[in-house]
Motif scaffolding. Structure first.
Motif, PDB file in Angstrom:
ATOM      1  N   LEU A  93       1.070  -0.645  -0.196  1.00 49.35           N
ATOM      2  CA  LEU A  93      -0.371  -0.049  -0.590  1.00 49.35           C
ATOM      3  C   LEU A  93       1.282   1.389  -0.123  1.00 49.35           C
ATOM      4  N   ALA A  94       1.720   1.119   0.259  1.00 53.07           N
ATOM      5  CA  ALA A  94       2.813   2.031   0.624  1.00 53.07           C
ATOM      6  C   ALA A  94       3.373   2.415  -1.051  1.00 53.07           C
ATOM      7  N   PHE A  95       3.615   1.628  -1.430  1.00 55.32           N
ATOM      8  CA  PHE A  95       4.341   1.729  -2.451  1.00 55.32           C
ATOM      9  C   PHE A  95       3.311   2.118  -3.478  1.00 55.32           C
ATOM     10  N   LEU A  96       2.187   2.011  -3.292  1.00 55.50           N
ATOM     11  CA  LEU A  96       0.890   2.188  -4.437  1.00 55.50           C
ATOM     12  C   LEU A  96       0.393   3.775  -4.352  1.00 55.50           C
ATOM     13  N   VAL A  97       0.405   4.177  -3.059  1.00 51.12           N
ATOM     14  CA  VAL A  97       0.065   5.569  -2.638  1.00 51.12           C
ATOM     15  C   VAL A  97       1.534   6.233  -3.050  1.00 51.12           C
ATOM     16  N   THR A  98       2.481   6.569  -2.886  1.00 50.40           N
ATOM     17  CA  THR A  98       3.563   7.207  -2.197  1.00 50.40           C
ATOM     18  C   THR A  98       4.705   7.058  -3.538  1.00 50.40           C
ATOM     19  N   GLY A  99       4.612   5.957  -4.355  1.00 50.03           N
ATOM     20  CA  GLY A  99       5.974   5.386  -5.188  1.00 50.03           C
ATOM     21  C   GLY A  99       6.597   4.743  -4.696  1.00 50.03           C
ATOM     22  N   PHE A 100       7.794   4.628  -5.616  1.00 51.01           N
ATOM     23  CA  PHE A 100       9.093   4.300  -4.867  1.00 51.01           C
ATOM     24  C   PHE A 100      10.172   4.971  -4.599  1.00 51.01           C
ATOM     25  N   HIS A 101      10.197   3.650  -2.777  1.00 48.37           N
ATOM     26  CA  HIS A 101      10.919   4.290  -1.657  1.00 48.37           C
ATOM     27  C   HIS A 101      12.215   3.782  -1.455  1.00 48.37           C
ATOM     28  N   LEU A 102      13.676   3.483  -1.905  1.00 51.29           N
ATOM     29  CA  LEU A 102      13.895   2.501  -1.561  1.00 51.29           C
ATOM     30  C   LEU A 102      13.786   2.016   0.332  1.00 51.29           C
ATOM     31  N   GLU A 103      13.458   3.596   1.171  1.00 46.30           N
ATOM     32  CA  GLU A 103      13.472   2.924   1.813  1.00 46.30           C
ATOM     33  C   GLU A 103      12.212   1.764   2.432  1.00 46.30           C
ATOM     34  N   MET A 151       9.375 -22.036  -5.843  1.00 49.00           N
ATOM     35  CA  MET A 151      10.243 -20.849  -5.981  1.00 49.00           C
ATOM     36  C   MET A 151      10.775 -21.220  -7.661  1.00 49.00           C
ATOM     37  N   PHE A 152      10.235 -22.849  -8.188  1.00 48.66           N
ATOM     38  CA  PHE A 152      10.952 -22.285  -9.833  1.00 48.66           C
ATOM     39  C   PHE A 152       9.346 -21.669 -10.404  1.00 48.66           C
ATOM     40  N   THR A 153       8.025 -21.653 -10.059  1.00 53.80           N
ATOM     41  CA  THR A 153       6.810 -21.185 -10.174  1.00 53.80           C
ATOM     42  C   THR A 153       6.746 -19.657 -10.151  1.00 53.80           C
ATOM     43  N   ALA A 154       7.202 -19.717  -9.355  1.00 56.15           N
ATOM     44  CA  ALA A 154       7.331 -17.899  -8.911  1.00 56.15           C
ATOM     45  C   ALA A 154       8.465 -16.929 -10.100  1.00 56.15           C
ATOM     46  N   GLY A 155       9.471 -18.158  -9.968  1.00 55.82           N
ATOM     47  CA  GLY A 155      10.679 -17.674 -10.848  1.00 55.82           C
ATOM     48  C   GLY A 155      10.782 -17.286 -12.177  1.00 55.82           C
ATOM     49  N   GLY A 156       9.269 -18.380 -12.460  1.00 59.44           N
ATOM     50  CA  GLY A 156       9.375 -18.180 -13.958  1.00 59.44           C
ATOM     51  C   GLY A 156       7.873 -17.028 -14.109  1.00 59.44           C
ATOM     52  N   LEU A 157       6.980 -16.805 -13.201  1.00 62.41           N
ATOM     53  CA  LEU A 157       6.278 -15.580 -12.957  1.00 62.41           C
ATOM     54  C   LEU A 157       6.523 -14.620 -13.024  1.00 62.41           C
ATOM     55  N   SER A 158       7.566 -14.253 -12.120  1.00 66.43           N
ATOM     56  CA  SER A 158       7.647 -13.126 -11.301  1.00 66.43           C
ATOM     57  C   SER A 158       8.805 -12.197 -12.061  1.00 66.43           C
ATOM     58  N   GLY A 159       9.805 -12.349 -13.409  1.00 60.64           N
ATOM     59  CA  GLY A 159      10.104 -11.815 -14.386  1.00 60.64           C
ATOM     60  C   GLY A 159       8.506 -11.401 -15.357  1.00 60.64           C
ATOM     61  N   ILE A 160       7.607 -11.852 -15.692  1.00 56.12           N
ATOM     62  CA  ILE A 160       6.560 -11.404 -16.931  1.00 56.12           C
ATOM     63  C   ILE A 160       5.640 -10.460 -15.522  1.00 56.12           C
ATOM     64  N   LEU A 161       5.611 -10.768 -14.882  1.00 57.49           N
ATOM     65  CA  LEU A 161       4.136 -10.569 -13.723  1.00 57.49           C
ATOM     66  C   LEU A 161       5.266  -9.224 -13.848  1.00 57.49           C
ATOM     67  N   TYR A 162       6.358  -8.890 -13.014  1.00 56.73           N
ATOM     68  CA  TYR A 162       7.271  -7.518 -12.654  1.00 56.73           C
ATOM     69  C   TYR A 162       6.776  -6.704 -14.170  1.00 56.73           C
ATOM     70  N   LYS A 163       6.930  -7.423 -15.128  1.00 57.73           N
ATOM     71  CA  LYS A 163       7.390  -6.485 -16.556  1.00 57.73           C
ATOM     72  C   LYS A 163       5.775  -5.778 -16.805  1.00 57.73           C
ATOM     73  N   PHE A 164       4.481  -6.687 -16.209  1.00 59.05           N
ATOM     74  CA  PHE A 164       3.282  -6.242 -17.057  1.00 59.05           C
ATOM     75  C   PHE A 164       2.306  -5.777 -15.588  1.00 59.05           C
ATOM     76  N   ILE A 165       2.651  -6.359 -14.576  1.00 56.86           N
ATOM     77  CA  ILE A 165       1.395  -5.349 -13.905  1.00 56.86           C
ATOM     78  C   ILE A 165       2.358  -5.128 -12.561  1.00 56.86           C
ATOM     79  N   GLY A 166       3.194  -5.443 -12.787  1.00 49.36           N
ATOM     80  CA  GLY A 166       4.791  -4.248 -10.887  1.00 49.36           C
ATOM     81  C   GLY A 166       5.050  -5.124  -9.826  1.00 49.36           C
ATOM     82  N   PHE A 167       5.674  -4.919  -9.060  1.00 49.62           N
ATOM     83  CA  PHE A 167       5.913  -5.439  -7.481  1.00 49.62           C
ATOM     84  C   PHE A 167       5.216  -5.300  -7.332  1.00 49.62           C
ATOM     85  N   GLU A 168       4.596  -4.036  -6.871  1.00 45.09           N
ATOM     86  CA  GLU A 168       3.407  -4.208  -6.002  1.00 45.09           C
ATOM     87  C   GLU A 168       2.478  -5.127  -5.589  1.00 45.09           C
TER      88      GLU A 168
END
Length: 404
Positions: A93-103, A151-168
């Motif tokens: 929620l913090a990322f969604l509301v305020t954007g990227f912060h390293l903290e 883990m390997f299911t996550a590995g396969g999906l994380s790159g795709i999900l990150y590219k299309f829907i984001g880390f949040e």
């Protein structure tokens, strides 16, 4: 047959819970590594984040073992999942509301590290309670399968999900995974081990755990050797983003698939480690796997193609996970159930301390020189494990396990 232990309903529920939990953790961890590198372009920053992860785990491991040996291990796992789910929801929620912060990523690393250290100590101790000794190697094989499927299911999906829907969105999926995992943990029915040290003070119980290992130096050293594959995996997580980006010129999808290949190797270990140990000796199998790992890691250091990276990652997952299965089984057979939590936390603390040093140091070195150097360091680390294990067992060649 490795799947026979799933006929036991309580272990089956644990197995499913572990798969779901591993999926969530793997997806968010892989996503966080690429997200940070994508935003900062610095492997040093990735190393620092992973250092915060392991430092947090190290601080928790100082008391986790004593806590696990004094309380119901199933309840500890449930609460660990619930607390992590709430924390990740707040970070998302913090990322969604305020954007990227390293903290926020540093907060994620701290939550991940603390939760993982407590979960690993409690879950492996719980398995020792759920299964008879004769089924431990099959149980540990299935645990590795469950971890790597997640883990390997996550590995396969994380790159795709990150590219299309984001880390949040990945963080929200991890939150949901913890909730689902908790539902299966609640279904586990078993008689918890009686607490023989309930009347002792926390400090005395903590001190007794150290005395237990101090009186058994061979067991302590075996535990140290058993964490080397875990430390190597941590170094792999630091090295891989920069290696994919510079050595093989890949993107987030190549990064995710590389991590997926590691998971495939880990999955194969769940089917191969126990039969191989039966065909050969467990001691001989461990030595062979250590040697294969040393050679594979050294070869990857000089690779420049994506295909060979995928093959190498499969072998890394296969060797590291097979070593964890075989050596964890030996430790479970040797350590008293009433001390398993404390013994595990000591080894976990040492592991996390080593990971902190390697994560920070290698991040700086790789930024200055080459990601291939990281794989050379991993090869050297596994060579140390090979030599230490050989020396340890050559002192008592007739023993297939170190007695407690």
């Amino acid at each position: 047959m490795v799947f026979n232990v799933l006929k036991t309903r309580r272990f089956r529920n644990y197995f499913i819970a572990d798969i779901v939990s591993g999926f969530g953790v793997g997806m968010s961890t892989i996503g966080a590594n690429w997200y940070l590198m994508d935003r900062t372009g610095s492997i040093t920053s990735v190393g620092l984040m992973l250092s915060l992860n392991v430092i947090s785990g190290f601080l928790v491991s100082a008391f986790a073992g004593t806590f696990v040996d004094r309380w119901n291990r199933k309840s500890i796992l449930l609460w660990a999942n619930v607390v992590r789910a709430i924390a990740l929801l707040l970070i998302a929620l913090a990322f969604l509301v305020t954007g990227f912060h390293l903290e926020y990523l540093y907060a994620f690393a701290a939550v991940n590290g603390m939760g993982w250290a407590l979960y690993m100590t409690a879950s492996r101790s719980l398995v020792q309670e759920l299964l008879p000794e004769k089924d431990l190697i099959h149980g540990n094989s299935l645990i590795e399968i469950s971890l790597q499927v997640g883990m390997f299911t996550a590995g396969g999906l994380s790159g795709i999900l990150y590219k299309f829907i984001g880390f949040e969105a990945i963080l929200l999926l991890n939150t949901a995974a913890f909730i689902v995992s908790s539902l299966f943990l609640r279904r586990i029915e078993y008689t918890a081990m009686p607490n023989d040290n309930a009347g002792e003070s926390y400090v005395k119980s903590f001190r007794d755990g150290f005395h237990y290992l101090a009186e058994r130096p061979s067991l302590f050293v075996l535990g140290i050797v058993s964490i080397i594959p875990l430390v190597t995996t941590m170094v792999f997580n630091v090295v891989l983003p920069g290696y994919v980006s510079t050595a093989v010129k890949g993107d987030s999808i190549v990064f995710g698939l590389s991590d997926m290949c590691y998971g495939i190797g880990g999955l194969l270990s769940g089917f191969l480690a126990a039969p191989l140990a039966r065909k050969l000796s467990q001691h001989g199998t461990i030595l062979i796997i250590f040697l294969v790992s040393v050679l594979n890691l050294a070869a990857i250091a000089f690779n420049t193609t994506v295909f060979l990276l995928y093959i190498g990652c499969v072998l890394i997952g296969l060797t590291n996970s097979s070593l964890r299965i075989l050596m964890t089984t030996t430790l479970m057979e040797s350590v008293s159930k009433s001390y398993m939590g404390r013994a595990t936390s000591v080894w976990m603390g040492i592991s996390l301390l080593l990971q902190t040093v390697f994560a920070t140091g290698l991040g700086v070195v790789i930024d200055r020189y080459s990601p291939g150097l990281g794989f050379i360091c991993m090869s050297a680390l596994m060579l140390i494990g090979l030599i230490a294990y050989y020396v340890l067992n050559s002192k008592s060649p007739q023993n297939q396990r170190i007695e407690a």
